[in-house]
Scaffold this motif. Structure first.
Motif, PDB file in Angstrom:
ATOM      1  N   GLY A 292       6.040 -17.854   2.346  1.00 38.79           N
ATOM      2  CA  GLY A 292       7.281 -17.104   2.433  1.00 38.79           C
ATOM      3  C   GLY A 292       8.449 -17.692   1.666  1.00 38.79           C
ATOM      4  O   GLY A 292       9.519 -17.094   1.605  1.00 38.79           O
ATOM      5  N   GLU A 293       8.253 -18.854   1.050  1.00 41.69           N
ATOM      6  CA  GLU A 293       9.329 -19.515   0.304  1.00 41.69           C
ATOM      7  C   GLU A 293       9.082 -19.385  -1.193  1.00 41.69           C
ATOM      8  O   GLU A 293       8.007 -19.735  -1.684  1.00 41.69           O
ATOM      9  N   LYS A 294      10.077 -18.887  -1.906  1.00 42.56           N
ATOM     10  CA  LYS A 294       9.945 -18.750  -3.357  1.00 42.56           C
ATOM     11  C   LYS A 294      10.058 -20.123  -4.008  1.00 42.56           C
ATOM     12  O   LYS A 294      10.905 -20.919  -3.640  1.00 42.56           O
ATOM     13  N   ARG A 295       9.160 -20.362  -4.964  1.00 43.57           N
ATOM     14  CA  ARG A 295       9.124 -21.642  -5.683  1.00 43.57           C
ATOM     15  C   ARG A 295       8.902 -21.387  -7.157  1.00 43.57           C
ATOM     16  O   ARG A 295       8.300 -20.399  -7.533  1.00 43.57           O
ATOM     17  N   ARG A 296       9.340 -22.329  -7.973  1.00 41.73           N
ATOM     18  CA  ARG A 296       9.047 -22.315  -9.404  1.00 41.73           C
ATOM     19  C   ARG A 296       8.041 -23.434  -9.652  1.00 41.73           C
ATOM     20  O   ARG A 296       8.226 -24.553  -9.175  1.00 41.73           O
ATOM     21  N   ILE A 297       6.991 -23.088 -10.379  1.00 44.40           N
ATOM     22  CA  ILE A 297       5.961 -24.069 -10.712  1.00 44.40           C
ATOM     23  C   ILE A 297       5.709 -24.026 -12.214  1.00 44.40           C
ATOM     24  O   ILE A 297       5.992 -23.011 -12.856  1.00 44.40           O
ATOM     25  N   PRO A 298       5.167 -25.099 -12.770  1.00 46.18           N
ATOM     26  CA  PRO A 298       4.862 -25.083 -14.203  1.00 46.18           C
ATOM     27  C   PRO A 298       3.836 -24.001 -14.537  1.00 46.18           C
ATOM     28  O   PRO A 298       2.868 -23.798 -13.798  1.00 46.18           O
ATOM     29  N   ASP A 299       4.067 -23.296 -15.618  1.00 45.93           N
ATOM     30  CA  ASP A 299       3.119 -22.304 -16.102  1.00 45.93           C
ATOM     31  C   ASP A 299       1.791 -22.999 -16.390  1.00 45.93           C
ATOM     32  O   ASP A 299       1.769 -24.096 -16.940  1.00 45.93           O
ATOM     33  N   GLY A 300       0.705 -22.389 -15.977  1.00 49.78           N
ATOM     34  CA  GLY A 300      -0.615 -22.963 -16.227  1.00 49.78           C
ATOM     35  C   GLY A 300      -1.162 -23.782 -15.073  1.00 49.78           C
ATOM     36  O   GLY A 300      -2.296 -24.265 -15.146  1.00 49.78           O
ATOM     37  N   TRP A 301      -0.378 -23.944 -14.013  1.00 52.20           N
ATOM     38  CA  TRP A 301      -0.876 -24.699 -12.858  1.00 52.20           C
ATOM     39  C   TRP A 301      -2.010 -23.968 -12.170  1.00 52.20           C
ATOM     40  O   TRP A 301      -2.034 -22.741 -12.090  1.00 52.20           O
ATOM     41  N   SER A 302      -2.938 -24.756 -11.641  1.00 54.16           N
ATOM     42  CA  SER A 302      -4.021 -24.212 -10.823  1.00 54.16           C
ATOM     43  C   SER A 302      -3.628 -24.325  -9.353  1.00 54.16           C
ATOM     44  O   SER A 302      -2.651 -25.006  -9.006  1.00 54.16           O
ATOM     45  N   LEU A 303      -4.401 -23.684  -8.520  1.00 53.99           N
ATOM     46  CA  LEU A 303      -4.184 -23.805  -7.082  1.00 53.99           C
ATOM     47  C   LEU A 303      -4.313 -25.264  -6.653  1.00 53.99           C
ATOM     48  O   LEU A 303      -3.540 -25.753  -5.829  1.00 53.99           O
ATOM     49  N   ALA A 304      -5.260 -25.982  -7.230  1.00 51.10           N
ATOM     50  CA  ALA A 304      -5.429 -27.408  -6.906  1.00 51.10           C
ATOM     51  C   ALA A 304      -4.176 -28.198  -7.266  1.00 51.10           C
ATOM     52  O   ALA A 304      -3.761 -29.095  -6.523  1.00 51.10           O
ATOM     53  N   ASP A 305      -3.552 -27.877  -8.399  1.00 50.41           N
ATOM     54  CA  ASP A 305      -2.308 -28.556  -8.796  1.00 50.41           C
ATOM     55  C   ASP A 305      -1.215 -28.318  -7.757  1.00 50.41           C
ATOM     56  O   ASP A 305      -0.495 -29.246  -7.378  1.00 50.41           O
ATOM     57  N   LEU A 306      -1.093 -27.064  -7.311  1.00 48.65           N
ATOM     58  CA  LEU A 306      -0.064 -26.743  -6.324  1.00 48.65           C
ATOM     59  C   LEU A 306      -0.308 -27.490  -5.019  1.00 48.65           C
ATOM     60  O   LEU A 306       0.602 -28.092  -4.457  1.00 48.65           O
ATOM     61  N   LEU A 307      -1.550 -27.484  -4.544  1.00 49.37           N
ATOM     62  CA  LEU A 307      -1.857 -28.180  -3.295  1.00 49.37           C
ATOM     63  C   LEU A 307      -1.560 -29.670  -3.418  1.00 49.37           C
ATOM     64  O   LEU A 307      -0.996 -30.273  -2.498  1.00 49.37           O
ATOM     65  N   ALA A 308      -1.899 -30.258  -4.558  1.00 50.74           N
ATOM     66  CA  ALA A 308      -1.627 -31.689  -4.768  1.00 50.74           C
ATOM     67  C   ALA A 308      -0.117 -31.949  -4.751  1.00 50.74           C
ATOM     68  O   ALA A 308       0.337 -32.932  -4.157  1.00 50.74           O
TER      69      ALA A 308
END
Length: 66
Positions: free
Chosen positions: A15-31
């Motif tokens: 429910g929280e909006k976030r900005r992440i680097p383009d090209g990230w995988s789900l594993a990158d986000l979890l890490a």
């Protein structure tokens, strides 16, 4: 959502909006969230992702909801 930044995409996590680097995988986000893929349930855009071994190959895109 906040203003677009080159090289980043906007996603929603719990429910929280976030900005992440383009090209990230789900594993990158979890890490980055210091979450162990073995102990979480991930729902992406309404679908539960059951194959935890695929998290490294699940690419995140703008407007994904997790």
């Amino acid at each position: 959502m906040t203003e677009a930044v080159a090289g980043e995409v906007g996603v929603t996590v719990n429910g929280e909006k976030r900005r992440i680097p383009d090209g990230w995988s789900l594993a990158d986000l979890l890490a980055s969230l210091e979450l162990d893929a073995r102990t979480v349930v991930v729902e992406r855009n309404g679908t539960i992702l059951r194959d935890r071994s695929s998290f490294a190959s699940v690419g995140l895109v703008a407007d994904d909801s997790l």
